[in-house]
Structures are given as structure tokens and as C-alpha cells.
Design an enzyme around this catalytic site. Structure first.
Site, short mmCIF file in Angstrom:
data_model
loop_
_atom_site.label_atom_id
_atom_site.label_comp_id
_atom_site.label_asym_id
_atom_site.label_seq_id
_atom_site.Cartn_x
_atom_site.Cartn_y
_atom_site.Cartn_z
N THR A 48 77.39 58.72 67.25
CA THR A 48 77.47 57.91 66.41
C THR A 48 76.47 58.07 65.17
O THR A 48 76.54 58.11 64.44
CB THR A 48 77.35 57.02 67.19
OG1 THR A 48 77.78 56.56 68.40
CG2 THR A 48 77.23 55.57 66.21
N TYR A 111 88.03 49.35 69.33
CA TYR A 111 89.37 49.35 68.42
C TYR A 111 90.50 48.52 69.61
O TYR A 111 91.34 47.53 69.34
CB TYR A 111 89.56 49.82 67.51
CG TYR A 111 91.15 49.13 66.37
CD1 TYR A 111 90.58 48.06 65.34
CD2 TYR A 111 92.43 49.53 65.66
CE1 TYR A 111 91.34 47.71 64.55
CE2 TYR A 111 93.32 49.12 65.51
CZ TYR A 111 92.47 47.29 64.61
OH TYR A 111 93.11 47.60 63.37
N TYR A 137 79.87 56.56 77.56
CA TYR A 137 79.18 55.59 76.91
C TYR A 137 80.14 54.74 76.58
O TYR A 137 81.04 54.26 76.20
CB TYR A 137 79.45 56.93 75.29
CG TYR A 137 77.96 56.09 74.41
CD1 TYR A 137 77.52 55.30 74.48
CD2 TYR A 137 78.77 56.30 72.90
CE1 TYR A 137 76.29 54.41 73.78
CE2 TYR A 137 77.09 55.71 72.11
CZ TYR A 137 76.73 54.88 71.93
OH TYR A 137 76.03 54.93 71.25
N ARG A 142 79.67 48.21 69.55
CA ARG A 142 80.53 48.77 68.74
C ARG A 142 82.22 48.62 69.16
O ARG A 142 83.32 49.17 67.97
CB ARG A 142 79.57 50.41 68.62
CG ARG A 142 78.45 50.28 68.20
CD ARG A 142 78.11 52.02 67.93
NE ARG A 142 76.45 51.60 67.32
CZ ARG A 142 76.36 52.06 66.44
NH1 ARG A 142 77.70 51.90 65.07
NH2 ARG A 142 75.58 52.02 65.07
N LYS A 166 75.58 56.45 79.96
CA LYS A 166 74.61 56.32 78.59
C LYS A 166 74.97 55.23 78.54
O LYS A 166 76.13 54.30 78.02
CB LYS A 166 74.80 56.82 77.49
CG LYS A 166 73.87 56.07 75.83
CD LYS A 166 73.95 57.42 74.57
CE LYS A 166 73.69 56.31 73.42
NZ LYS A 166 73.88 57.07 72.60
N ILE A 208 68.65 58.13 75.53
CA ILE A 208 69.82 59.20 74.27
C ILE A 208 69.65 59.00 73.22
O ILE A 208 70.29 56.57 72.78
CB ILE A 208 71.10 59.32 74.24
CG1 ILE A 208 71.56 60.24 75.89
CG2 ILE A 208 71.76 59.93 73.48
CD1 ILE A 208 73.42 60.32 75.41
#
Length: 295
Positions: A48, A111, A137, A142, A166, A208
Site C-alpha cells: 500500500t 471492495y 494483512y 481500507r 499484519k 510493518i
């Protein structure tokens, strides 16, 4: 279970651009060397913070090859490989050049908002398609979907090469539940700079990090102090950078850290659309804090 080698300070590496929008490979080299010299324990590339959706296949390959060459095996390298089409990711895992890479970071599908069973089957399929270690992740802010603790633990138990997550849900209760119930060998990494101190205190093994691009020495020191049980000096570092944590993300990521690196003289303050540089007011406040902190 495959052993997790991704611990301590991981750098969520940015992609610097020149004024004309092309990749600034010279600055990328300088930045990676700066981070290696100042405490980076591993790199997370083409994810990202690297503005990867805006990069061409040729640029991605060149960045990967460059970072692998620069690092030269000194620290592990994670590379982003995720999306919302499971079959496409499997094909990518089977055809992409992963030489020199030590693992993949795969984000929850965004999405299309799958169910918990859909998330489980998605990541189980990805894990079966590669011999590389997989770091999950979870970033619901997001992706629009949160992978629950029980789904994470189920994947960790059922897939030998899923070695870590993560976690960027912002939910410390969920993080604690994962750490409490996870199988031995599976580990948690912070995906939120502002929550790294409490997450490591709960049992996470590192982060991270976005701010690590600019302040690897300070942020790695905080994590190392915590790992040794020296929480008071680590807490002082955490509190010292609290104002910067919020400013880094107020105008989106990586706009904040790119502005910070520009102020430090490392890169041009250029992003690719649809992202744009941070607002002048944010940049001014960030600059003021950096001067106060003598950065």
C-alpha cells in the site's frame, strides 16, 4: 509450521517519484541504504505505502530487483501480493518472479466484502499456491471488511506457511484475542504506527511501519527496548512521536511520510494520482514538530 522471520522493524517502503512522475530509482537506493544503516529489520515492498496500484508491471519488477540487490540478503524481504480475485492472485504466485523474496504479504480482499468463510477459503487457497511464507494483512479501514480473530487463528492452525498477520484493525481486544489463541510459531505484527507500542506490549513481535521510512533508528529502538522489557524508555519514544503519527495519515498514506521525507531532503514530494501531496497546513505543522524534535 514454517518459522516466521519477519520481526522487529519492517519498513513499508515508499516509491519515490521525480517531478515528471517517473520512478526515482536513485532516491530509492539512497533511502534503502539509509534504512539499512539505521535499524531496519526487514522490508515490505510493493504494498500500500509503495503506491503499488499505480505502478506498471515493468516498474514493479525493477523495484523488486533493485531492492533485492541492495539488501543482498542482509534482512528479509516481504513483497505485496493480494487483491479481490483469488484466481488471479494464484496465477500471479505461479508466474511472477519471486527470486530473492522471503515471503508475501497478502491483504484481505477489498471492495467485494467476503464473509469470514470467504476470507478463510481465499487465504487457504493462496497459501496452497506458494511455498513462500505468507503474512496476512487485515486493514478494514481500507478493505471494508474485518477478518475476525477466530478466522485468523483458524488459518494459522490449518495452513503451515501462514506465519504471521499484519494487524491494522485498530482493535486491541481483537489483537489480544489472536495473541491469546494463536498456535505456536504464528505471530502478530502491528500495522498501525500509533498502536505499535501497546501491541508489542501485548505480545506482537514488531511492526510493518510507515514512519520507519523516515525514522528507522528511533522506531526500531522503541521496539527493541520493548522486546527487552524496558517499557519506560520505549514509552517515552512512543509519546515523543504521537503528534507525528496522526499527521502522517490525516491526508492519506503515503502523503504524510513523503512530505516528511521531502523535508528531510531524501525525496521529491510527488505522488501518483489519485493520490496527491499533503495539505500545506499539515506540512507546516509536521515541519514544526520535526524541528522541535530536532529531526
Amino acid at each position: 509450521m514454517v518459522h516466521n522471520i519477519f520481526k522487529g522493524l519492517g519498513i513499508a517502503l515508499i516509491t519515490p517519484f521525480l517531478e515528471d512522475g517517473s520512478v526515482d530509482y536513485k532516491s530509492l537506493i539512497r533511502l534503502v541504504e539509509y534504512q539499512l544503516d539505521n535499524g531496519a529489520d526487514f522490508f515490505c515492498i510493493l504494498a500500500t505505502t509503495g503506491e503499488t496500484p499505480t505502478l506498471t508491471a515493468e516498474e514493479k519488477q525493477k523495484i523488486k530487483d533493485l531492492v533485492v540487490s541492495l539488501v543482498g540478503g542482509r534482512v528479509p524481504i516481504l513483497v505485496g501480493c493480494g487483491g479481490y480475485n483469488t484466481a488471479e492472485i494464484v496465477q500471479e504466485l505461479q508466474t511472477r518472479d519471486f527470486r530473492g523474496v522471503d515471503g508475501i504479504l497478502s491483504v484481505c480482499p477489498y471492495y467485494n466484502k467476503p464473509s469470514q468463510e470467504g476470507l478463510y477459503q481465499h487465504f487457504k487457497t493462496i497459501a496452497a499456491a506458494t511455498s513462500l511464507p505468507v503474512v496476512l494483512y487485515n486493514v478494514p479501514g481500507r478493505t471494508g471488511v474485518n477478518m475476525k480473530a477466530e478466522t485468523t487463528v483458524r488459518l494459522a492452525r490449518d495452513c503451515q506457511n501462514i506465519v504471521a498477520i499484519k494487524e491494522a484493525s485498530g482493535n486491541l481486544e481483537q489483537v489480544d484475542e489472536i495473541i491469546k489463541n494463536k498456535p505456536r510459531g504464528f505471530e502478530v505484527l502491528s500495522g498501525d504506527d500509533a498502536l505499535t507500542f501497546p501491541m508489542v506490549s501485548c505480545g506482537a513481535v514488531g511492526a510493518i511501519s510507515v514512519i520507519g521510512n523516515a525514522l528507522p533508528r528511533e522506531f526500531s529502538k522503541m521496539i527493541r527496548l520493548q522486546m527487552k522489557g524496558e517499557y519506560d524508555p520505549a514509552r517515552k519514544i512512543h509519546h515523543r512521536f504521537q503528534d507525528l503519527f496522526s499527521l502522517l495519515f490525516v491526508d492519506g498514506n503515503p502523503a504524510g511520510v513523503k512530505a516528511m521525507l521531502h523535508e528531510m531532503g531524501y525525496i521529491q514530494n510527488v505522488l501518483r494520482l489519485p493520490l496527491v501531496p499533503t495539505r500545506i497546513s499539515t506540512l507546516q505543522r509536521m515541519s514544526e514538530i520535526m524541528k522541535e524534535l530536532k529531526i
